[in-house]
Design a protein around this motif. Sequence first.
Motif, PDB file in Angstrom:
ATOM      1  N   VAL A  15       0.844  -1.195   0.000  1.00  0.00           N
ATOM      2  CA  VAL A  15       0.000   0.000   0.000  1.00  0.00           C
ATOM      3  C   VAL A  15       0.880   1.247   0.000  1.00  0.00           C
ATOM      4  O   VAL A  15       0.666   2.193  -0.768  1.00  0.00           O
ATOM      5  CB  VAL A  15      -0.956   0.001   1.212  1.00  0.00           C
ATOM      6  N   GLU A  16       1.907   1.254   0.853  1.00  0.00           N
ATOM      7  CA  GLU A  16       2.820   2.393   0.891  1.00  0.00           C
ATOM      8  C   GLU A  16       3.517   2.594  -0.458  1.00  0.00           C
ATOM      9  O   GLU A  16       3.640   3.719  -0.957  1.00  0.00           O
ATOM     10  CB  GLU A  16       3.881   2.215   1.974  1.00  0.00           C
ATOM     11  N   GLN A  17       3.957   1.507  -1.094  1.00  0.00           N
ATOM     12  CA  GLN A  17       4.620   1.601  -2.394  1.00  0.00           C
ATOM     13  C   GLN A  17       3.692   2.198  -3.451  1.00  0.00           C
ATOM     14  O   GLN A  17       4.104   3.027  -4.275  1.00  0.00           O
ATOM     15  CB  GLN A  17       5.095   0.217  -2.830  1.00  0.00           C
ATOM     16  N   ALA A  18       2.437   1.770  -3.417  1.00  0.00           N
ATOM     17  CA  ALA A  18       1.465   2.302  -4.381  1.00  0.00           C
ATOM     18  C   ALA A  18       1.252   3.791  -4.156  1.00  0.00           C
ATOM     19  O   ALA A  18       1.164   4.584  -5.107  1.00  0.00           O
ATOM     20  CB  ALA A  18       0.141   1.542  -4.261  1.00  0.00           C
ATOM     21  N   PHE A  19       1.183   4.191  -2.888  1.00  0.00           N
ATOM     22  CA  PHE A  19       1.004   5.603  -2.567  1.00  0.00           C
ATOM     23  C   PHE A  19       2.242   6.415  -2.965  1.00  0.00           C
ATOM     24  O   PHE A  19       2.126   7.538  -3.456  1.00  0.00           O
ATOM     25  CB  PHE A  19       0.729   5.778  -1.073  1.00  0.00           C
ATOM     26  N   ARG A  20       3.415   5.852  -2.750  1.00  0.00           N
ATOM     27  CA  ARG A  20       4.647   6.557  -3.083  1.00  0.00           C
ATOM     28  C   ARG A  20       4.725   6.819  -4.600  1.00  0.00           C
ATOM     29  O   ARG A  20       5.111   7.903  -5.046  1.00  0.00           O
ATOM     30  CB  ARG A  20       5.852   5.743  -2.620  1.00  0.00           C
ATOM     31  N   LEU A  21       4.341   5.811  -5.386  1.00  0.00           N
ATOM     32  CA  LEU A  21       4.355   5.969  -6.837  1.00  0.00           C
ATOM     33  C   LEU A  21       3.333   7.016  -7.269  1.00  0.00           C
ATOM     34  O   LEU A  21       3.612   7.865  -8.129  1.00  0.00           O
ATOM     35  CB  LEU A  21       4.049   4.624  -7.510  1.00  0.00           C
ATOM     36  N   ALA A  22       2.143   6.977  -6.675  1.00  0.00           N
ATOM     37  CA  ALA A  22       1.105   7.952  -7.010  1.00  0.00           C
ATOM     38  C   ALA A  22       1.561   9.368  -6.670  1.00  0.00           C
ATOM     39  O   ALA A  22       1.338  10.311  -7.445  1.00  0.00           O
ATOM     40  CB  ALA A  22      -0.187   7.613  -6.272  1.00  0.00           C
ATOM     41  N   GLN A  23       2.213   9.531  -5.527  1.00  0.00           N
ATOM     42  CA  GLN A  23       2.708  10.840  -5.108  1.00  0.00           C
ATOM     43  C   GLN A  23       3.715  11.398  -6.118  1.00  0.00           C
ATOM     44  O   GLN A  23       3.749  12.592  -6.391  1.00  0.00           O
ATOM     45  CB  GLN A  23       3.363  10.735  -3.725  1.00  0.00           C
ATOM     46  N   SER A  24       4.500  10.510  -6.711  1.00  0.00           N
ATOM     47  CA  SER A  24       5.571  10.945  -7.611  1.00  0.00           C
ATOM     48  C   SER A  24       5.070  11.357  -8.986  1.00  0.00           C
ATOM     49  O   SER A  24       5.780  12.065  -9.709  1.00  0.00           O
ATOM     50  CB  SER A  24       6.598   9.816  -7.776  1.00  0.00           C
ATOM     51  N   ARG A  25       3.842  10.956  -9.355  1.00  0.00           N
ATOM     52  CA  ARG A  25       3.444  11.178 -10.742  1.00  0.00           C
ATOM     53  C   ARG A  25       2.081  11.857 -10.927  1.00  0.00           C
ATOM     54  O   ARG A  25       1.695  12.163 -12.057  1.00  0.00           O
ATOM     55  CB  ARG A  25       3.435   9.849 -11.494  1.00  0.00           C
ATOM     56  N   SER A  26       1.347  12.092  -9.855  1.00  0.00           N
ATOM     57  CA  SER A  26      -0.013  12.606 -10.013  1.00  0.00           C
ATOM     58  C   SER A  26      -0.249  13.872  -9.203  1.00  0.00           C
ATOM     59  O   SER A  26       0.319  14.048  -8.126  1.00  0.00           O
ATOM     60  CB  SER A  26      -1.037  11.536  -9.602  1.00  0.00           C
ATOM     61  N   ASP A  27      -1.114  14.740  -9.734  1.00  0.00           N
ATOM     62  CA  ASP A  27      -1.498  15.960  -9.030  1.00  0.00           C
ATOM     63  C   ASP A  27      -2.662  15.714  -8.081  1.00  0.00           C
ATOM     64  O   ASP A  27      -2.798  16.379  -7.062  1.00  0.00           O
ATOM     65  CB  ASP A  27      -1.919  17.046 -10.030  1.00  0.00           C
ATOM     66  N   ILE A  28      -3.513  14.774  -8.465  1.00  0.00           N
ATOM     67  CA  ILE A  28      -4.685  14.422  -7.663  1.00  0.00           C
ATOM     68  C   ILE A  28      -4.695  12.910  -7.499  1.00  0.00           C
ATOM     69  O   ILE A  28      -4.607  12.168  -8.489  1.00  0.00           O
ATOM     70  CB  ILE A  28      -5.991  14.874  -8.357  1.00  0.00           C
ATOM     71  N   VAL A  29      -4.790  12.445  -6.265  1.00  0.00           N
ATOM     72  CA  VAL A  29      -4.854  11.007  -5.993  1.00  0.00           C
ATOM     73  C   VAL A  29      -6.126  10.736  -5.191  1.00  0.00           C
ATOM     74  O   VAL A  29      -6.336  11.342  -4.129  1.00  0.00           O
ATOM     75  CB  VAL A  29      -3.636  10.494  -5.208  1.00  0.00           C
TER      76      VAL A  29
END
Length: 415
Positions: A53-67
Amino acid sequence: MTKNYQAEIVAVGTELLLGQIANTNAQWLSEQLATYGINVYNHTVVGDNLDRVEQAFRLAQSRSDIVIVTGGLGPTEDDLTREGFEQLTGLEIIEDKTTMEKIESYYKERNRTMTPNNRKQARVFKGASVLKNNAGMAPGMYIDYQDTHWFFLPGVPREMKQISSEELFPFLENLTGKQQVIQSTVLKFIGIGESNLEHELTDMIHEQTNPTIAPLAQDQGVVIRVTASAASKVEAQKLVADKKQEILARIGAYCFGEDEQTIENKVIELLAEKRKTLAAAESLTGGLFSSNLVSAAGASNVFAGSLVTYQTAAKEALLDLTPEWISKYGVVSKECAEAMAEQAALKLNTPTAISFTGVAGPETQEEKPVGQVYIAVYDEGKIVESSSILLSGNRNNIRERAALKGFELLYQYLK
């Protein structure tokens, strides 16, 4: 200059990965976000594992403006959304007093004992905006973390939609000012393959800018999604409509509908327009055609019924095909399909009928290969369509494709 917001939807739940439930939340959210001019670039599904879950969130943080995160906010030990984000950000989790009072009142009003784990549903990040859940227990949350807008929503669709409508979308409208509106129309085709359809539109596809054109293969034939982006809904709709007419000018003969319309709906509509009633005689398809037809609204007005004559004896008893006739033509033949259609119309007192016979497999029959299918359409005293096709796939693939071919033949005849 307006900003092009890049959004991502993260769904948390092992049940999604196992296929036990479909990720309808992501589909619905993507459709809604498009109306705000927000492009969803990624859908992520992650199981109930803290590190993943943390890895998925980390990737989303790196590439998206809205999660937008759905799921994992419940009371059980495997609800790990909060913990995953805490592990990524170090943000403190606290108990929201208002939510906790609501949960306690729920159990008190019903004279039920609240188990301790329900307190978990009231936990929120310190400094987060708490999004009211008027349809359930766990609230949503909004956090602006390092210039990324994070929204946490329950996974229960009813709760997710309520919070989105009342809390998420007003925020997004304010964020984007509805700078761009995205409109899409799906055109549906039957009787033409994906490769042939794409060939007919090659130049349009290669030169596309706005609107865009995307051919897609589906169970009911082929579809083309036309999508336009504009400053207003009216402008976007006009762009879509103009491109739609350009496409239909080339391959409109194969287009039976758009968006939510199905081939079953269209056949029912055409039968009703021509004041016809339909009967069916099914061998190979075993009632599948009739089942598909009656799944659509309005079928009772145009469909008399079906004679499922799977075995040879049933064809003799219900369709009056004599042993001598069957010995001459066989039950897997063009002649048999035509006789079945005619008899179905006579037995059920309809002007129109359709029939199916063939070999679904796994073994050949009457020296006919697996996948050999015969379909006939009878109308007003004569055979008007008689088709011999060879289909590939397993038993169910062959049956499904044969039923679809039947709808195609009816549509082409009736339109």
